[in-house]
Design a protein around this motif. Structure first.
Motif, PDB file in Angstrom:
ATOM      1  N   LYS A  48       0.752  -1.213  -0.098  1.00 16.79           N
ATOM      2  CA  LYS A  48      -0.191  -0.079   0.082  1.00 16.79           C
ATOM      3  C   LYS A  48       0.784   1.230  -0.012  1.00 16.79           C
ATOM      4  O   LYS A  48       0.500   2.457  -0.210  1.00 16.79           O
ATOM      5  N   SER A 135      -8.079  -0.402   3.336  1.00 14.04           N
ATOM      6  CA  SER A 135      -8.580  -0.150   2.183  1.00 14.04           C
ATOM      7  C   SER A 135      -7.737  -0.666   0.962  1.00 14.04           C
ATOM      8  O   SER A 135      -6.429  -0.116   1.546  1.00 14.04           O
ATOM      9  N   ASN A 137      -6.071   0.478  -1.639  1.00 14.89           N
ATOM     10  CA  ASN A 137      -5.862   1.490  -2.527  1.00 14.89           C
ATOM     11  C   ASN A 137      -4.491   2.145  -2.155  1.00 14.89           C
ATOM     12  O   ASN A 137      -4.109   1.937  -1.001  1.00 14.89           O
ATOM     13  N   SER A 143     -10.533   5.075  -2.089  1.00 15.11           N
ATOM     14  CA  SER A 143     -10.815   3.618  -1.929  1.00 15.11           C
ATOM     15  C   SER A 143     -11.306   3.000  -2.945  1.00 15.11           C
ATOM     16  O   SER A 143     -12.316   3.585  -3.680  1.00 15.11           O
ATOM     17  N   HIS A 222      -6.669  12.689   2.603  1.00 15.56           N
ATOM     18  CA  HIS A 222      -7.040  11.374   2.555  1.00 15.56           C
ATOM     19  C   HIS A 222      -7.978  11.237   1.171  1.00 15.56           C
ATOM     20  O   HIS A 222      -8.522  12.396   0.768  1.00 15.56           O
TER      21      HIS A 222
HETATM   22 MG    MG Z   1      -7.932   3.680   3.826  1.00 14.34          MG
END
Ligand code: MG
Ligand code: TXA
Length: 317
Positions: A48, A135, A137, A143, A222
């Motif tokens: 990630k 998540s 992504n 996401s 985010h």
């Molecule tokens: Mg996340």
């Protein structure tokens, strides 16, 4: 290259070998691995590209299997769990020694959740360990709510994506810290605040703040698309914005003056559940159009609308 499929046994086999597999949940797709294996958890962070100070949620099949990982369940936590699990709720509880420090980023509290997606529920039942799953992504991006979203971004880094169709909720789980007498909502998500208030009385809701690195879910930027994204504060169309090559994430109708092909309507009937379900995929779609700027306005600030507005605000920071 990754494979996309519906083979729960294949996902189980890979996970038992310590591999990382993308899995569907009712909220968003997760990047899952054995949550009690330090090597696997480290690998999730790596795939990630996520900083180690951002902790992960542990996913379980049932309340019983959570017990070894948490200290006592507070009464209000139990009330929420009884009413909302399995579902898009994450509880923050005091952890036991069985939880890796890497999972909680050194915090004495662990985030746990029982997801409701039937394929993931079946998979969890077949495993004798919880799944750590952020998540699926790359860190800082929107996401994923379909298997294809995951493949588009992490396809070269994972072997298998379990395809459970488009996510039903479309927003991440609501995170509630129930370790204090007055529970605190750390992240608005798939369960709205009104529902939580109705179950356990009024709760504190932590709003966006860049100066609170101790609440990792609150990291400022985010859920952001790559294209410049701006959340407009009122109905006035700002005069400082040149009209060329602009996209719009609209709520229930097209905006004037912007070509309709550059606009996506989240819910033509003004349904907040539908808007939530379509939010991230719509942001991705606009992000792929090569626009110079994406504009959005707040949706009604009630129910899931509060979480949607929270995501829009973060995306525009
Ligand atoms: Mg996340
Ligand atoms: O719906 C969801 O919750 C999805 C699906 C896959 O379950 N998962 C998810 O995970 O959104 P992630 O890692 O992208 O976001 C979880 C957030 C973290 O950013 C972190 O802020 C917070 O949960 N979190 C996890 N453990 C925590 C802890 N021990 N203390 C405080 N916050 C925690």
């Amino acid at each position: 290259m990754t494979r996309i499929g519906k083979d729960i046994d294949e996902a189980r086999r890979l996970l038992q070998f310590g591999e990382v597999v993308a899995v569907p949940t009712e909220t968003v797709y997760g990047l899952a691995g054995n949550g009690i294996s330090p090597e696997t958890v480290a690998r999730i962070f790596e795939i990630k590209n996520r900083p180690r100070f951002d902790p992960m949620i542990l996913h379980f099949s049932d309340i019983h299997s959570i017990q070894p990982y948490v200290q006592a369940m507070p009464e209000k936590g139990q009330t929420l769990a009884d009413a909302l699990w399995p579902g898009p709720l994450t509880l923050l509880l005091s952890k036991t020694d069985k939880v890796l420090d890497l999972v909680t980023a050194g915090s004495p509290k662990v985030a746990v959740r029982i997801p409701s997606h039937p394929m993931l529920a079946e998979l969890l039942q077949q495993l004798d360990f919880p799944l750590a799953a952020p998540s699926a992504n790359p860190f800082g991006y929107i996401s994923p709510t379909t298997a294809q979203h995951v493949a588009d971004q992490l396809g070269d880094r994972i072997e298998y994506i379990l395809d459970g169709g488009p996510c039903e909720v479309g927003l991440e789980s609501t995170i509630v810290d129930v370790t204090s007498e007055k529970p605190v909502v750390l992240r608005k998500g798939g369960i709205d605040i009104e529902t939580i208030d109705a179950l356990i009385g009024s709760v504190e809701v932590l709003e966006t703040s860049s100066s609170r690195p101790t609440a990792p879910g609150m990291l400022v930027s985010h859920y952001a698309p790559r294209t410049l994204f701006r959340l407009l504060e009122d109905d006035e169309f700002p005069s400082d914005i040149p009209l060329g090559n602009i996209g719009v994430l609209a709520f229930d109708c097209f905006w004037p003056d912007i070509p309709p092909e550059n606009q996506i309507i989240l819910s033509s009937t003004g349904n907040l559940g539908e808007a939530a379900r379509r939010l991230f995929s719509s942001m991705r779609e606009l992000d792929g159009k090569g626009l110079n700027l994406i504009l959005a306005r707040r949706v009604p600030d009630r129910g899931l609308g509060r979480a949607i507005n929270d995501k829009l605000r973060r995306a525009s920071l």
